[in-house]
Design a protein around this motif. Structure first.
Motif, PDB file in Angstrom:
ATOM      1  N   PRO A 309     -25.624  18.636  18.025  1.00 50.84           N
ATOM      2  CA  PRO A 309     -26.912  18.227  18.597  1.00 50.84           C
ATOM      3  C   PRO A 309     -27.125  16.724  18.539  1.00 50.84           C
ATOM      4  N   ASP A 310     -28.010  16.247  19.402  1.00 50.50           N
ATOM      5  CA  ASP A 310     -28.405  14.843  19.403  1.00 50.50           C
ATOM      6  C   ASP A 310     -29.387  14.562  18.271  1.00 50.50           C
ATOM      7  N   VAL A 311     -30.143  15.589  17.877  1.00 53.09           N
ATOM      8  CA  VAL A 311     -31.153  15.454  16.825  1.00 53.09           C
ATOM      9  C   VAL A 311     -31.014  16.621  15.859  1.00 53.09           C
ATOM     10  N   ILE A 312     -31.066  16.321  14.557  1.00 49.44           N
ATOM     11  CA  ILE A 312     -31.062  17.352  13.517  1.00 49.44           C
ATOM     12  C   ILE A 312     -32.379  17.254  12.766  1.00 49.44           C
ATOM     13  N   LYS A 313     -33.095  18.377  12.674  1.00 44.60           N
ATOM     14  CA  LYS A 313     -34.384  18.389  11.995  1.00 44.60           C
ATOM     15  C   LYS A 313     -34.287  19.245  10.726  1.00 44.60           C
ATOM     16  N   MET A 342     -22.070  12.778  12.522  1.00 43.52           N
ATOM     17  CA  MET A 342     -22.214  13.575  13.740  1.00 43.52           C
ATOM     18  C   MET A 342     -22.721  12.741  14.916  1.00 43.52           C
ATOM     19  N   GLY A 343     -23.230  11.541  14.626  1.00 43.95           N
ATOM     20  CA  GLY A 343     -23.833  10.739  15.691  1.00 43.95           C
ATOM     21  C   GLY A 343     -25.179  11.270  16.115  1.00 43.95           C
ATOM     22  N   ALA A 344     -25.914  11.902  15.168  1.00 43.26           N
ATOM     23  CA  ALA A 344     -27.197  12.524  15.478  1.00 43.26           C
ATOM     24  C   ALA A 344     -28.330  11.787  14.775  1.00 43.26           C
ATOM     25  N   THR A 345     -29.508  11.850  15.367  1.00 39.91           N
ATOM     26  CA  THR A 345     -30.718  11.327  14.739  1.00 39.91           C
ATOM     27  C   THR A 345     -31.277  12.382  13.798  1.00 39.91           C
ATOM     28  N   LEU A 346     -31.679  11.970  12.597  1.00 42.28           N
ATOM     29  CA  LEU A 346     -32.194  12.892  11.592  1.00 42.28           C
ATOM     30  C   LEU A 346     -33.720  12.789  11.537  1.00 42.28           C
ATOM     31  N   VAL A 347     -34.395  13.943  11.627  1.00 41.37           N
ATOM     32  CA  VAL A 347     -35.860  13.990  11.607  1.00 41.37           C
ATOM     33  C   VAL A 347     -36.316  14.882  10.462  1.00 41.37           C
ATOM     34  N   ALA A 348     -37.193  14.351   9.603  1.00 36.22           N
ATOM     35  CA  ALA A 348     -37.766  15.126   8.504  1.00 36.22           C
ATOM     36  C   ALA A 348     -39.120  15.671   8.937  1.00 36.22           C
ATOM     37  N   GLU A 349     -39.295  16.990   8.862  1.00 34.56           N
ATOM     38  CA  GLU A 349     -40.578  17.613   9.175  1.00 34.56           C
ATOM     39  C   GLU A 349     -41.351  17.868   7.884  1.00 34.56           C
ATOM     40  N   GLY A 350     -42.660  18.019   8.008  1.00 31.15           N
ATOM     41  CA  GLY A 350     -43.478  18.390   6.856  1.00 31.15           C
ATOM     42  C   GLY A 350     -43.717  17.263   5.875  1.00 31.15           C
ATOM     43  N   VAL A 351     -43.793  16.013   6.355  1.00 31.25           N
ATOM     44  CA  VAL A 351     -44.067  14.873   5.475  1.00 31.25           C
ATOM     45  C   VAL A 351     -45.569  14.873   5.168  1.00 31.25           C
ATOM     46  N   GLU A 352     -45.920  15.062   3.894  1.00 32.87           N
ATOM     47  CA  GLU A 352     -47.335  15.240   3.566  1.00 32.87           C
ATOM     48  C   GLU A 352     -47.845  14.318   2.468  1.00 32.87           C
ATOM     49  N   THR A 353     -46.982  13.507   1.862  1.00 33.93           N
ATOM     50  CA  THR A 353     -47.449  12.613   0.806  1.00 33.93           C
ATOM     51  C   THR A 353     -46.828  11.231   0.967  1.00 33.93           C
TER      52      THR A 353
END
Length: 549
Positions: A309-313, A342-353
């Motif tokens: 994938p281009d993006v990994i979440k 992998m050459g993918a952008t990494l996205v973190a979900e659920g950032v709350e603090t």
């Protein structure tokens, strides 16, 4: 409902002189007996049983293949051949559809007997129809009084038609700049149950999963004209929907290069060939692919390895207490390295603090999403006020300067080029008119491909020269179109070169981007990159004007 239904069933059974009465709910391929009146033992049925809908008398009454009343089932050539006639032991039958006030089919009110019932006449049918109509109205009133959710086979078709279904968006924020680079479209339902996962699970059980997903996708895509460029829109689909013609049709109506298709399935995929073929078609249209819930289990990693994938979440489970949990920090750090390889952008979900945001930025996670950054809501997007500690310090230092350094400003533009094109590296070359060379002056290389600063080449030997000679801004076939340049023999496949012009319209350099994958770049994307080239030209001009003489 069963108390209400039982009263009507008793009236119907006794008025018609039948052995058994039931109310069934049509539930996709089945009808479920919600209430029964009479001695059900001889028929081997009970409340809660699920019977085949396709094999039933009921479906044939609805489409008029059978009359509503059948005094002798074994004398009727259709019912005599149905398996349910012998399985349940139906000697005679009468049935009427139960509909809610809006006309939606709930199910059937039926009466059966073991033997023939030759007294059944048209007036019995009219009586049962009246009882069924009154029952449907009373059931709806009772559900409204109790605030009870409607049956999914009523709710879901209406949602597919757009009733009670809406889309909100949540910003996806680049942690290096704390600017939104995209949004995720999230489906919301205005009636109970309000949890979207429940709706989609129920739709899948009824065989309506694809239709409900596509209703959500179309509602999301309708927001694209309101979404400021160059932000992208992320839509969630299952593997089956990703491979469907419906999704391709929907994306063909919009600028697919602004769409990220997020695969959300948590189970294994039986046919990866079909999934990969669907992903390839989407990529050729310009869309990018994301895999959700990285680290959640075997299925998500199989998706990643297969789809590239281009993006990994990765979601809240890995982000929670990241700032105080060394194990989670180590795991996220490993994901950062994995995504880079992998050459993918990494996205973190659920950032709350604030602490979670600080650690994500320290570890090099590209982007974040969560309530601390911005809650889901309608467009326009809210201002992102959160800042990680590293950026707060940088901004405090820069506050003493009238303008950020040239390299910092250009780096921000290069990051935007990578985000907009989906390529791996972006860099600025500067033209030396005396030597007729291009020098790699500023490089943004998050994937560490090794594009070096300071490399200076004769202009005629560069891929930029080849592009200008051919009259093109980009190619997805580097090995053929740019053979003999420094890109020849590498694993790079896509190259972009946009001239950066000086104040007099002369060439000041080029804005370039390269990637290891073949990527289709649409006209809107290329226009945006050209605009970014103009922005760099302005930065270079201001820097030159401010240079001491």
């Amino acid at each position: 409902m069963n108390v209400t239904a039982s009263r009507y069933l008793s009236v119907a059974r006794n008025a018609l002189g039948m052995d058994l009465a039931w109310l069934s709910e049509h539930n996709g391929p089945q009808q479920v007996l919600q209430a029964v009146d009479g001695n059900a033992a001889p028929f081997n049925v009970a409340a809660g049983d699920a019977l085949s809908w396709e094999g039933s008398f009921c479906t044939r009454v609805l489409d008029h293949r059978l009359p509503a009343a059948i005094p002798d089932t074994r004398a009727n050539p259709v019912t005599a051949g149905l398996a349910v006639t012998e399985q349940v032991g139906i000697g005679s039958y009468i049935g009427s559809p139960v509909r809610l006030p809006d006309g939606t089919l709930y199910g059937m009110l039926c009466c059966i007997s073991r033997g023939p019932h030759t007294e059944l006449q048209d007036h019995h049918v009219r009586l049962l129809e009246a009882l069924a109509g009154s029952l449907g109205a009373e059931m709806a009133d009772e559900a409204q009084r109790r605030g009870a959710p409607e049956s999914p086979h009523f709710r879901i078709p209406r949602a597919i038609g757009g009733e009670g279904l809406r889309v909100v968006v949540q910003p996806i924020v680049e942690l290096a700049t704390m600017c939104a680079v995209g949004v995720e479209a999230l489906t919301r339902f205005d009636v109970a149950p309000t949890r979207p996962d429940v709706w989609f699970a129920e739709a899948a059980e009824l065989g309506l999963g694809l239709l409900l997903e596509m209703a959500s996708v179309r509602a999301a895509l309708a927001l694209l004209p309101e979404l400021p460029e160059p932000l992208y829109l992320s839509v969630n689909v299952s593997p089956a929907t990703l491979s469907s013609g419906e999704l391709l049709q929907a994306l063909s109506q919009v600028d697919a290069s602004r769409v990220l298709v997020e695969v959300t399935e948590h189970s294994s995929v039986a046919d990866y060939d079909t999934l990969l073929a669907g992903a390839d078609v989407l990529r050729r249209m310009g869309a990018r692919i994301a895999v959700d819930d990285a680290g959640a289990g075997y299925a998500s990693f199989r998706h990643i390895l297969a789809l590239r994938p281009d993006v990994i979440k990765f979601d809240r489970e890995m982000v929670t207490q990241l700032d105080v949990d060394p194990a989670r920090r180590a795991l996220v750090g490993a994901l950062v390295s994995f995504a880079a390889q992998m050459g993918a952008t990494l996205v973190a979900e659920g950032v709350e603090t604030p602490g979670e945001l600080d650690v994500l930025a320290q570890l090099g996670v590209s982007c974040g999403q969560g309530y601390y950054l911005a809650r889901p809501g309608p467009l326009p997007l809210p201002e992102i006020s959160a800042r990680p500690a590293s950026l707060r310090r940088a901004l405090a230092t820069a506050a003493h300067d009238d303008e950020p350094p040239l390299e910092e400003s250009v780096q921000a533009v290069l990051r935007e080029v990578v985000t907009r094109t989906g390529l791996d590296v972006s860099y600025l070359t500067v033209w030396d008119p005396e030597r007729e060379t291009l020098e790699h002056r500023i490089v943004y290389d998050p994937q560490e491909l090794g594009v070096r600063v300071g490399v200076s080449l004769p202009f005629s030997d560069t891929p930029c020269y080849r592009c200008q000679q051919a009259g093109i801004l980009w190619t997805a076939d580097v090995q053929n179109d740019l053979a003999g340049t420094l890109l020849d023999g590498t694993d790079l496949r896509t190259f972009v070169s946009v001239p950066v012009l000086g104040p007099a319209g002369t060439m000041a350099g080029t804005l370039c981007a390269v990637g290891r994958r073949r990527r289709y770049l649409s006209d809107p994307v290329l226009r945006h990159v050209e605009q970014l080239g103009g922005r760099i030209a302005e930065l270079l001009a201001r820097a030159e004007a401010a240079r001491p003489r």
